[in-house]
Design an enzyme around this catalytic site. Structure first.
Site, PDB file in Angstrom:
ATOM      1  N   ASP A  80       5.484  -8.662 -41.351  1.00 27.61           N
ATOM      2  CA  ASP A  80       4.489  -8.405 -42.391  1.00 27.61           C
ATOM      3  C   ASP A  80       3.709  -7.124 -42.117  1.00 27.61           C
ATOM      4  OD1 ASP A  80       3.498  -9.863 -40.148  1.00 27.61           O
ATOM      5  OD2 ASP A  80       1.656 -10.312 -41.213  1.00 27.61           O
ATOM      6  N   GLU A 138       2.121 -12.859 -39.774  1.00 24.00           N
ATOM      7  CA  GLU A 138       1.379 -12.893 -38.507  1.00 24.00           C
ATOM      8  C   GLU A 138      -0.023 -12.320 -38.633  1.00 24.00           C
ATOM      9  OE1 GLU A 138      -0.464 -11.561 -34.945  1.00 24.00           O
ATOM     10  OE2 GLU A 138       0.398 -10.158 -36.394  1.00 24.00           O
TER      11      GLU A 138
END
Length: 390
Positions: A80, A138
């Site tokens: 991400d 995350e």
């Protein structure tokens, strides 16, 4: 066998760079990843391995089944990005306004994909199995680790490893530590309510700004007077908002901040003392404080035996001086949940650019890293795998 894999990884370096730069140009925010997991799954599919999509929501898991008996070892990479505008002047600059890979997750993903490709080429000769965990979310709690674990990404796994590229650490070096490596994080919000009045007539109200100010100062005593001085703890207020006019005492003031700590008992103590201090200081000044504490990620704990495997693998691959013992750091990481379930280790790989004018910290709008660190990471994953099978 290991030497052959290492040679294959060196041959894949240009491909690593291309994959990383593609991901860098098309970043996706935490828990909004759509195209990135499709891209990853397509890459793994093309290698002919077993691929699981939508693990925990947006995660991708690839499984390499070796032709010989042995341990099942998992390696994790996050994919991400962050809500930051990329201002670098590079050909692979983010094409998505306000979104960029400013933490190296694109490099993590590229390294793990290259590792997967090299290992698939020799899978019939491999002992045990490899689980490739490509994790979403995350950067933003609740993260993706717990959801992927609950969805079975660690089933049958014996050991789990992960790495993080570090733009401020010397390239070519590997940074290791037993025990706590990264802190836990809790967010704090304190709403102080008083009674608004004209700024010229403070006696006719209860000033929440004054009460909030005393609370903010008093919170510093948690670290200096309540915590064991030999244990790390940070209590920081990052936001203080109250009022809209210079001649009006408002009815409300809001403080927001963070708790960073390693020790679980000290984490509980800090939360308790924040509530006690805020509520009682406010009462003492005629106001009322409401405290909300949201628990973020737990502290990340490295298992010594698993980390020893990293040390030995790194020393054999790059030399004794390349493996460096690092102190713990306060930024958080949801890899912590993997090592709560299984023995494992998380380590840093130096990725500092040679040109000091281009070196910026993580989460910075000009963040970039030395791409050779991806090769170091992939080769180290391979060395760890073969070392752990012994």
């Amino acid at each position: 066998m290991e030497k052959l894999v290492q040679q294959k990884l060196e041959q894949l370096f240009d491909e690593m760079v291309a994959v990383r730069r593609h991901l860098h140009m098309y970043p996706e925010l935490s828990h909004q990843e759509v195209e990135t997991p499709v891209y990853i799954a397509t890459k793994l599919d093309a290698l002919g391995m077993e691929v699981k999509r939508g693990v925990g929501g947006r995660g991708v898991v690839g499984i390499i089944r070796g032709g010989k008996p042995g341990k099942t070892i998992a390696f994790r990479a996050d994919f991400d990005a962050l809500p930051i505008q990329d201002v670098k002047n590079v050909p692979y600059k983010s094409t998505i306004s306000g979104v960029m890979h400013a933490c190296g997750h694109d490099g993590h993903t590229s390294a793990l994909l290259a590792f997967a490709k090299a290992m698939m080429d020799v899978k019939e000769e491999l002992p045990g199995n490899i689980v490739l965990i490509h994790q979403f979310g995350e950067e933003l709690s609740p993260g993706g680790a717990r959801a992927m674990i609950e969805d079975g990404c660690l089933e049958g796994v014996d050991l789990v490893y992960g790495a993080h590229l570090q733009s401020k650490m010397e390239s070519g070096k590997i940074y290791v530590r037993d025990g706590f490596l990264q802190a836990s994080e809790d967010t704090v919000k304190i709403v102080v309510r008083g009674s608004g009045t004209h700024g010229a007539e403070p006696h006719n109200g209860v000033d929440p700004i004054l009460a909030a100010s005393h609370i903010m100062v008093a919170l510093q005593t948690i670290v200096s007077r309540n915590a064991d001085p030999l244990k790390e703890l940070v209590v920081s207020i990052g936001k203080f908002h109250a009022g809209d006019a210079d001649n009006v005492i408002p009815s409300e003031a809001v403080l927001e901040g963070t708790i960073r700590v390693f020790d679980p008992e000290l984490r509980q103590l800090a939360s308790r003392r924040i509530r006690e201090i805020a509520e009682n200081v406010a009462i003492g000044l005629g106001a009322k404080a409401t405290v909300t504490i949201d628990n973020g990620y737990d502290a990340l704990w490295n298992h010594s035996e698993a980390m020893d495997t990293v040390r030995l693998a790194g020393q054999e691959l790059y030399g004794t001086d390349a493996v460096v013992e690092t102190p713990p750091v306060m930024p958080v990481e949801d890899f912590s949940y993997y090592t709560q379930v299984l023995p494992g280790a998380y380590f840093f790989v130096g990725a500092k650019l040679q040109d000091e004018s281009l070196v910026f910290p993580h989460h910075h709008e000009q963040f970039d890293f030395d791409e050779t660190a991806m090769l170091v990471t992939a080769k180290l994953f391979a060395a760890i795998y073969f070392k752990a099978q012994q």
